[in-house]
Design an enzyme around this catalytic site. Structure first.
Site, PDB file in Angstrom:
ATOM      1  N   CYS A  92      31.011  27.934  -7.294  1.00  6.46           N
ATOM      2  CA  CYS A  92      31.104  26.661  -8.017  1.00  6.46           C
ATOM      3  C   CYS A  92      31.904  26.780  -9.314  1.00  6.46           C
ATOM      4  O   CYS A  92      32.345  25.768  -9.860  1.00  6.46           O
ATOM      5  CB  CYS A  92      29.707  26.137  -8.346  1.00  6.46           C
ATOM      6  SG  CYS A  92      28.677  25.846  -6.900  1.00  6.46           S
ATOM      7  N   HIS A 367      29.898  17.044  -6.194  1.00  4.73           N
ATOM      8  CA  HIS A 367      30.318  18.372  -6.653  1.00  4.73           C
ATOM      9  C   HIS A 367      31.200  19.033  -5.595  1.00  4.73           C
ATOM     10  O   HIS A 367      30.715  19.756  -4.731  1.00  4.73           O
ATOM     11  CB  HIS A 367      29.049  19.195  -6.926  1.00  4.73           C
ATOM     12  CG  HIS A 367      29.265  20.641  -7.207  1.00  4.73           C
ATOM     13  ND1 HIS A 367      30.406  21.148  -7.816  1.00  4.73           N
ATOM     14  CD2 HIS A 367      28.454  21.719  -6.985  1.00  4.73           C
ATOM     15  CE1 HIS A 367      30.282  22.466  -7.941  1.00  4.73           C
ATOM     16  NE2 HIS A 367      29.115  22.833  -7.439  1.00  4.73           N
ATOM     17  N   CYS A 397      27.163  26.698 -13.429  1.00  2.00           N
ATOM     18  CA  CYS A 397      26.537  27.843 -12.767  1.00  2.00           C
ATOM     19  C   CYS A 397      27.297  28.131 -11.480  1.00  2.00           C
ATOM     20  O   CYS A 397      27.934  27.254 -10.906  1.00  2.00           O
ATOM     21  CB  CYS A 397      25.067  27.565 -12.464  1.00  2.00           C
ATOM     22  SG  CYS A 397      24.769  26.151 -11.367  1.00  2.00           S
TER      23      CYS A 397
END
Length: 411
Positions: A92, A367, A397
């Site tokens: 990510c 996301h 994160c």
């Protein structure tokens, strides 16, 4: 050390990441990314022959997203063949890591002009073969005993349990994220960076955010079932390994409260985002007006077993490098991978929620794994300009217990 300036930022809308349901699911990932690269080059009159590198994050570099999607998307965008490219994967954190690497190249004096960001077609990724877990698979069996890493959603529930963060806490933040995103969309706060995506035949594929659910309330969220409870004891292999057993290797006595669900977790979407980075000398020589400068950047690691807690040490590391305190930061974007992530971040650093994810976050907007870091950096700069503020911080994160971070100052 030389400065790195941010000249511009652009991104696509985020489309629902489900084949046959999302507006971008039938668009090739190279085209999703090339849309952004082309827009940045055109509106800044870039001489793409002078681009030192096109650096792009992508979390699933297989199938249509394989074969160095950075280079192929730059070619699809019409960039000069002299502009090289490379792709990277920090889960990510990929998109922001790409930006930070580009900034490092410029700050070192080795490069002058970089286009950096990321892309993710999660709808395409869903069509690829999957192992039982993103980290625990046949190639990483030895890590089961050294650093047993469960599913990220289970990590979110585990952190919430250990920290005493409740379902009501997470649902309140999720409802607020939806409300803030709805307000931002209605008032056009995203328009400066947003570029529409087109099909090959010229039809508009997507020109607006597709994922948000305006009108979401605490009451409606309370009806959703926990998303990760069933998988907690589901066998992952023929030997009977479960995520519960992985958790209990590190936390033998914990009884997880499963509180995360589809509404207080990040949305599965397709999208891309990127920024132009330049040295001051190059920018001045070519009439490129900077919007912000990189003040400090960092990457930090934390517990792989908890996976999602590295944003706090990453932010503290960047603040120390900058000689700043968290109270010096005007606006913050921290990716809402799960509601517990920004909640713990704000609690640990004593941050006013009023300055965090002010236009909503990934729980409302989605996301797209490899792209999010670059997307929220652009969102931050746009909002700093709109509010006439000076400093901002972005962090996310990432799987394996990592987090990149950047502090920027508006110019």
């Amino acid at each position: 050390m030389a400065e790195a300036w941010i000249i511009d930022a652009a991104r696509t809308p985020r489309g629902v990441g489900k084949v046959g349901k999302g507006a971008l699911s039938e668009v090739h990932p190279q085209r999703i990314l090339s849309t952004v690269l082309k827009a940045l080059a055109e509106r800044n009159n870039l001489n793409t022959a002078e681009v030192d590198d096109v650096i792009m994050g992508c979390g699933t570099q297989s199938g249509k997203q394989g074969a160095c999607i950075a280079r192929m998307s730059a070619l699809d965008a019409g960039y000069n063949t002299l502009a090289p490219g490379f792709s990277l994967d920090r889960f990510c954190g990929s998109g922001l890591t790409a930006v930070n690497l580009g900034a490092m190249g410029i700050m070192s004096g080795a490069q002058d002009l970089i286009v950096a960001g990321g892309v993710e077609s999660m709808s395409h990724g869903s069509t690829l073969p999957r192992t039982a877990g993103a980290v625990i698979d046949s190639n990483n069996t030895h890590l089961r005993d050294i650093h047993p890493q469960p599913h990220q959603g289970i990590c979110a529930d585990l952190i919430a349990t250990l920290e005493g963060i409740t379902r009501e806490d997470t649902d309140k933040l999720a409802a607020e994220s939806q409300a803030r995103a709805d307000n931002a969309i209605k008032n056009g706060y995203f328009k400066k960076s947003l570029v529409p995506v087109y099909h090959d035949d010229g039809r508009v594929a997507l020109d607006r955010e597709e994922f948000p659910r305006p009108g979401t309330t605490l009451e409606s969220l309370s009806t959703l079932k926990p998303a990760f409870q069933a998988m907690y004891e589901f066998p992952l292999d023929e030997e009977g390994l479960t995520y519960k057993k992985l958790v209990q290797k590190t936390y033998p006595d914990v009884k997880i409260e499963h509180i995360h669900h589809a509404g207080n977790s990040s949305g599965v979407v397709d999208g891309a985002g990127a920024v132009i980075l330049a040295s001051p000398e190059y920018a001045k020589a070519h009439g490129l007006k900077p919007r912000a400068r990189i003040v400090a950047l960092s990457t930090a690691g934390d517990s792989p077993e908890l996976m999602l807690n590295a944003p706090v040490p990453a932010a503290l590391k960047a603040l120390k490098m900058a000689g700043m305190k968290i109270s010096d930061i005007d606006l913050i974007e921290i990716n809402e991978a799960f509601a517990v992530v920004p909640l713990k971040f704000m609690r640990d650093l004593d941050i006013d929620p009023a300055i965090v994810n002010v236009n909503g976050g990934a729980m409302a907007l989605g996301h797209p794994i490899g792209a999010t870091g670059a997307i929220i950096l652009g969102t931050l700069i746009d909002e700093m300009e709109r509010r006439d503020l000076s400093t901002g911080l972005v962090t996310l994160c990432a799987a394996g217990g990592m987090a990149p971070c950047v502090i920027v100052e508006r110019m």
